[in-house]
Design an enzyme around this catalytic site. Structure first.
Site, PDB file in Angstrom:
ATOM      1  CB  SER A 143      -0.846  -0.012   1.284  1.00  0.00           C
ATOM      2  OG  SER A 143      -1.369   1.274   1.553  1.00  0.00           O
ATOM      3  CE1 TYR A 156      -4.428  -2.109   4.920  1.00  0.00           C
ATOM      4  CE2 TYR A 156      -3.239  -0.040   4.636  1.00  0.00           C
ATOM      5  CZ  TYR A 156      -3.922  -1.117   4.100  1.00  0.00           C
ATOM      6  OH  TYR A 156      -4.087  -1.207   2.732  1.00  0.00           O
TER       7      TYR A 156
HETATM    8  P1  NAD Z   1     -11.312  -5.927  -0.294  1.00  0.00           P
HETATM    9  O1  NAD Z   1     -11.819  -5.788   1.082  1.00  0.00           O
HETATM   10  O2  NAD Z   1     -12.277  -5.944  -1.409  1.00  0.00           O
HETATM   11  O3  NAD Z   1     -10.383  -7.208  -0.456  1.00  0.00           O
HETATM   12  C1  NAD Z   1      -9.759  -7.877   0.592  1.00  0.00           C
HETATM   13  C2  NAD Z   1     -10.019  -9.347   0.410  1.00  0.00           C
HETATM   14  O4  NAD Z   1      -9.284 -10.085   1.393  1.00  0.00           O
HETATM   15  C3  NAD Z   1     -11.516  -9.702   0.596  1.00  0.00           C
HETATM   16  O5  NAD Z   1     -11.943 -10.501  -0.471  1.00  0.00           O
HETATM   17  C4  NAD Z   1     -11.521 -10.495   1.892  1.00  0.00           C
HETATM   18  O6  NAD Z   1     -12.527 -11.491   1.935  1.00  0.00           O
HETATM   19  C5  NAD Z   1     -10.133 -11.112   1.854  1.00  0.00           C
HETATM   20  N1  NAD Z   1      -9.699 -11.562   3.176  1.00  0.00           N
HETATM   21  C6  NAD Z   1      -9.826 -10.914   4.358  1.00  0.00           C
HETATM   22  N2  NAD Z   1      -9.350 -11.689   5.361  1.00  0.00           N
HETATM   23  C7  NAD Z   1      -8.917 -12.834   4.777  1.00  0.00           C
HETATM   24  C8  NAD Z   1      -8.333 -14.017   5.280  1.00  0.00           C
HETATM   25  N3  NAD Z   1      -8.092 -14.182   6.592  1.00  0.00           N
HETATM   26  N4  NAD Z   1      -8.021 -15.008   4.407  1.00  0.00           N
HETATM   27  C9  NAD Z   1      -8.276 -14.865   3.077  1.00  0.00           C
HETATM   28  N5  NAD Z   1      -8.829 -13.762   2.554  1.00  0.00           N
HETATM   29  C10 NAD Z   1      -9.146 -12.764   3.403  1.00  0.00           C
HETATM   30  O7  NAD Z   1     -10.288  -4.722  -0.502  1.00  0.00           O
HETATM   31  P2  NAD Z   1      -9.181  -4.489  -1.622  1.00  0.00           P
HETATM   32  O8  NAD Z   1      -9.057  -3.031  -1.779  1.00  0.00           O
HETATM   33  O9  NAD Z   1      -9.439  -5.324  -2.804  1.00  0.00           O
HETATM   34  O10 NAD Z   1      -7.868  -4.985  -0.862  1.00  0.00           O
HETATM   35  C11 NAD Z   1      -6.955  -5.906  -1.426  1.00  0.00           C
HETATM   36  C12 NAD Z   1      -5.558  -5.577  -0.923  1.00  0.00           C
HETATM   37  O11 NAD Z   1      -5.169  -4.309  -1.413  1.00  0.00           O
HETATM   38  C13 NAD Z   1      -5.420  -5.503   0.588  1.00  0.00           C
HETATM   39  O12 NAD Z   1      -4.203  -6.101   0.984  1.00  0.00           O
HETATM   40  C14 NAD Z   1      -5.391  -4.008   0.852  1.00  0.00           C
HETATM   41  O13 NAD Z   1      -4.697  -3.685   2.030  1.00  0.00           O
HETATM   42  C15 NAD Z   1      -4.653  -3.524  -0.381  1.00  0.00           C
HETATM   43  N6  NAD Z   1      -4.838  -2.113  -0.669  1.00  0.00           N
HETATM   44  C16 NAD Z   1      -6.035  -1.633  -1.110  1.00  0.00           C
HETATM   45  C17 NAD Z   1      -6.152  -0.270  -1.380  1.00  0.00           C
HETATM   46  C18 NAD Z   1      -7.423   0.340  -1.876  1.00  0.00           C
HETATM   47  O14 NAD Z   1      -7.509   1.579  -1.955  1.00  0.00           O
HETATM   48  N7  NAD Z   1      -8.436  -0.431  -2.229  1.00  0.00           N
HETATM   49  C19 NAD Z   1      -5.073   0.590  -1.186  1.00  0.00           C
HETATM   50  C20 NAD Z   1      -3.877   0.059  -0.737  1.00  0.00           C
HETATM   51  C21 NAD Z   1      -3.764  -1.293  -0.486  1.00  0.00           C
END
Ligand code: NAD
Length: 259
Positions: A143, A156
């Site tokens: 991130s 986080y």
């Molecule tokens: P999201 O909430 O849609 O996706 C996260 C996924 O992880 C979900 O499908 C959830 O079910 C799964 N998950 C949670 N706990 C779990 C576990 N114990 N085992 C297996 N799966 C699990 O959000 P996203 O934005 O798609 O996030 C994906 C990644 O991207 C994350 O690591 C997040 O920190 C990172 N990220 C997202 C953003 C953003 O702006 N969306 C920015 C920076 C980083």
């Protein structure tokens, strides 16, 4: 599109929503065999993808913070498709809380999914790559908060900073075997993790004001980066972070010459 990805096998964690879903759909489009990990309910879109491509897509329920379940995820990929070429540690969670009030359980939960999950998934990939002399690749979803401090999200930010150093370390440790490991650092992308925030026009505008390019990103922007890093075009790239953030890490407050 990257022709060499056709037929390669990818494991993607947190594949049911947001960035994991976008990467899964992109990899399917590339002709890859995809093992998508999820927890909870599998959305219809993915169940349909599995029905449409039964020979190329398999979804597996596994908690990335559970050692045995991650080992099972890797074994399912190998049993189903014979190998693993690309492993994307994407699953992640966040939960706002001032650090002075943060329950230890919350700290441990975020670190368990965001950091233990990255270690456990990477270890399975590395075991398979080294045992089979395979020049595989690992992509870890960090991130912009591997770099930008984020008050009320100390767990986080700590997990993402650690993901960066973990990724650099394994990249160095296995570089001589042709194994690559990189991070993707998304900025503000429109996914379920921040759906509530971005559905409020005021909060959306506030986030957009922190992005020099003026808009939040799309999940496809991250899927593009994940396809590139998996491809041969990235074959000399390891131990680095690809920021996909519209310039969020460029000190936006200096944008028009202030300072
Ligand atoms: P999201 O909430 O849609 O996706 C996260 C996924 O992880 C979900 O499908 C959830 O079910 C799964 N998950 C949670 N706990 C779990 C576990 N114990 N085992 C297996 N799966 C699990 O959000 P996203 O934005 O798609 O996030 C994906 C990644 O991207 C994350 O690591 C997040 O920190 C990172 N990220 C997202 C953003 C953003 O702006 N969306 C920015 C920076 C980083």
């Amino acid at each position: 599109m990257y022709g060499e990805l056709h037929g390669k096998v990818a494991v993607i964690t947190g594949a049911a929503t947001g960035l994991g879903l976008a990467i899964s759909l992109r990899y399917i489009l590339e002709g890859m065999n995809v093992v998508g990990d999820y927890v909870g309910t599998l959305p219809d879109e993915l169940a349909d993808a599995e029905k449409k491509h039964p020979d190329r897509v398999k979804f597996v329920e596994a908690d990335v913070s559970d050692e045995k379940q991650v080992e099972g995820l890797a074994q399912t990929a190998i049993d189903t498709f014979g190998t693993i070429d690309v492993w994307v540690n994407n699953a992640g969670i966040e939960k706002a809380c001032h650090t002075a009030e943060m329950p230890f359980e919350d700290w441990k939960n975020v670190l368990a999914v965001n950091l233990d999950g990255v270690f456990l998934g990477s270890r399975e990939a590395l075991k398979h790559f080294t045992a089979n002399k395979k020049k595989g690749t690992i992509i870890n979803m960090s991130s912009v908060h591997q770099q930008i401090p984020w008050p009320t999200f100390a767990h986080y930010a700590a997990s993402k900073g650690a993901t960066e150093m973990f990724t650099k370390t394994i990249a160095l440790e296995y570089a001589d075997q042709g194994i690559r490991a990189n991070c993707i650092a998304p900025g503000a992308i429109n996914t379920p993790i921040n759906a509530k925030k971005f559905s409020d026009p005021k909060q959306l505008a506030q986030t957009e004001s922190m992005v020099p390019m003026g808009t939040i990103g799309k999940p496809q922007d991250i899927a593009n980066a994940a396809a590139f890093l998996a491809s041969d075009e990235a074959s000399y790239i390891t131990g680095t972070t690809l920021f996909v953030d519209g310039g969020m890490t460029l000190y936006p407050s200096f944008q028009y010459g202030a300072g």
